[in-house]
Design an enzyme around this catalytic site. Structure first.
Site, PDB file in Angstrom:
ATOM      1  N   TYR A 142       0.776  -1.235   0.000  1.00 55.71           N
ATOM      2  CA  TYR A 142       0.000   0.000   0.000  1.00 55.71           C
ATOM      3  C   TYR A 142       0.811   1.291   0.000  1.00 55.71           C
ATOM      4  CZ  TYR A 142      -3.898  -3.123   0.601  1.00 55.71           C
ATOM      5  OH  TYR A 142      -4.818  -4.117   0.408  1.00 55.71           O
TER       6      TYR A 142
ATOM      7  N   PHE B 169     -10.438  -4.190  11.022  1.00 55.19           N
ATOM      8  CA  PHE B 169     -11.673  -4.041  10.266  1.00 55.19           C
ATOM      9  C   PHE B 169     -11.483  -4.576   8.845  1.00 55.19           C
ATOM     10  CE2 PHE B 169      -9.346  -0.008  10.216  1.00 55.19           C
ATOM     11  CZ  PHE B 169      -9.236   0.261   8.872  1.00 55.19           C
TER      12      PHE B 169
END
Length: 411
Positions: free
Chosen positions: A123, A411
């Site tokens: 990322y 999450f």
């Protein structure tokens, strides 16, 4: 056949999630966990890439409010459910999903995007920087003692049903959010995440247990949720306490809960993960080496709207610095920005033609944003370049926080 990317429809969710399970190894999740994430999914923020009738790529986002230095809760897109089928590597699927997401986040007025990475190396090229770390401890309670602060013995500890205690525990959590950057305010249904308890998530331990710490007036000021993993050998018990979460409003409650976990019968160690790197337990223990502390990356932060994000937080010292920012993936952030903060920490960030004092990429700004990673440490790695003498120290002190940022759960 050309690939098609479109917003997820409700009746496509099971196929979409099946693809995601395959991308993460193919082990099916429990029905309890799967049902919760189906309820949490924001379909209008979820993307699917299709090759005919086959889902080959996915990415979603949750609508979070993230605490930042100063206590404000800032809209942040919680990037999640990212996966590409092994049959469709090296075809630009991930890049196209990241591009679509970033444009959508900007159009929706979210200054920040955040994620937890299964593979952190992926990322950085999209502008995400490691913004928080988490701590894991595995404490040998046969050789470590706790030194507790005054008031610890005045609290009452009570074992409670995790479900029945949830409202009281959530009140404690909600009070803590503004105290520490990196925490997310609970949106509806997110409180259920802490109660997930299928056998597949127990690591061989017991069903989930909960203990609360109360004042004399009955007010709950802390809680711990945990499991006990029983084990025996020829010498006797070798049990472990597996801590899911522990939150407290004051030092006495924090210490009381840790002491309780240390003293559970037939156990010889306490293991806790996803703790803040400045967890008070490191200062309560008599021998920190026997706590075996380890850290790893946790929340990755991406500034979507650079000036809005930098103005949303406060700063620990007055500041007036011009930064030259590189951001090839979101070119609207590129260029020179004057970031100034007054004595109260309130900031203004505007474009400028003045000479730059610092050069860095948006990735470094993401790492420093929550105050846990200093610009000086990034400069030591060659990631930030000082162009005006003294500018680095000035900016690093202003960005740094008093407490370590922390993401309590994934999450």
């Amino acid at each position: 056949m050309a690939l098609e990317t479109r917003v997820l429809q409700a009746d496509e969710w099971d196929v979409w999630y099946d693809h995601l399970e395959l991308a993460f190894g193919g082990v099916p999740e429990s029905s309890e966990e799967r049902d919760l994430y189906k309820s949490l999914t924001e379909h209008e923020r979820s993307l699917a890439v299709w090759d005919g009738d086959t889902c080959v790529g996915s990415a979603g986002a949750f609508s979070f409010r993230l605490s930042v230095p100063g206590g404000a809760l800032v809209p942040a897109a919680g990037v999640t459910m990212v996966g590409v089928a092994p049959t469709h590597r090296r075809r630009g699927v991930l890049t196209s999903l990241m591009r679509r997401q970033m444009d959508d986040f900007r159009a929706g007025g979210e200054p920040l995007a955040v994620l937890t990475a299964s593979e952190p190396a992926i990322y950085g090229r999209f502008g995400y920087g490691t913004g928080t770390y988490s701590l894991a401890v595995d404490i040998d309670t046969t050789r470590v003692r706790l030194s507790v602060p005054p008031g610890t013995d005045e609290l009452r500890l009570r074992l409670v049903d995790p479900e029945k205690a949830l409202p009281e525990c959530e009140r404690v959590y909600a009070e803590l959010v503004s105290r520490r950057p990196g925490m997310t305010a609970r949106q509806p249904l997110w409180e259920r995440l802490a109660l997930l308890d299928p056998p597949s998530m127990r690591a061989g331990g017991s069903p989930l247990k909960c203990v609360v710490a109360e004042r004399e007036d009955g007010a709950v000021v802390g809680y711990a949720r945990y499991r006990v993993k029983a084990d025996w050998d020829l010498t006797g018990s070798e049990g472990k306490v597996l801590v899911n979460d522990l939150d407290a409003l004051d030092p006495a409650a924090e210490a009381a809960l840790w002491r309780y976990l240390f003293e559970i019968d037939l156990t010889w160690s306490v293991r806790a993960t996803k703790r803040p790197v400045d967890d008070p337990v490191l200062h309560l223990v008599s021998d920190v080496r026997r706590a075996r502390p380890m850290t790893r990356d946790s929340l990755h932060v991406r500034l979507v709207d650079l000036p809005a994000a930098l103005e949303a937080r406060t700063y620990g010292a007055p500041l007036d610095v011009v930064v030259e920012v590189e951001d090839t993936f979101c070119p609207w952030n590129e260029g020179r920005w004057r970031l100034s903060a007054d004595a109260k920490g309130e900031a203004r960030c505007v474009r400028t033609a003045d000479p730059a004092d610092l050069e860095l990429s948006v990735r470094e700004l993401g790492s420093a944003y929550l105050g846990g990673i200093t610009l000086t440490s990034l400069a030591a790695a060659g990631r930030v370049r000082e162009l005006r003498a003294g500018a680095l120290t000035e900016a690093s002190r202003a960005f740094a926080g008093d407490v370590a940022p922390w993401l309590p759960h994934g999450f």
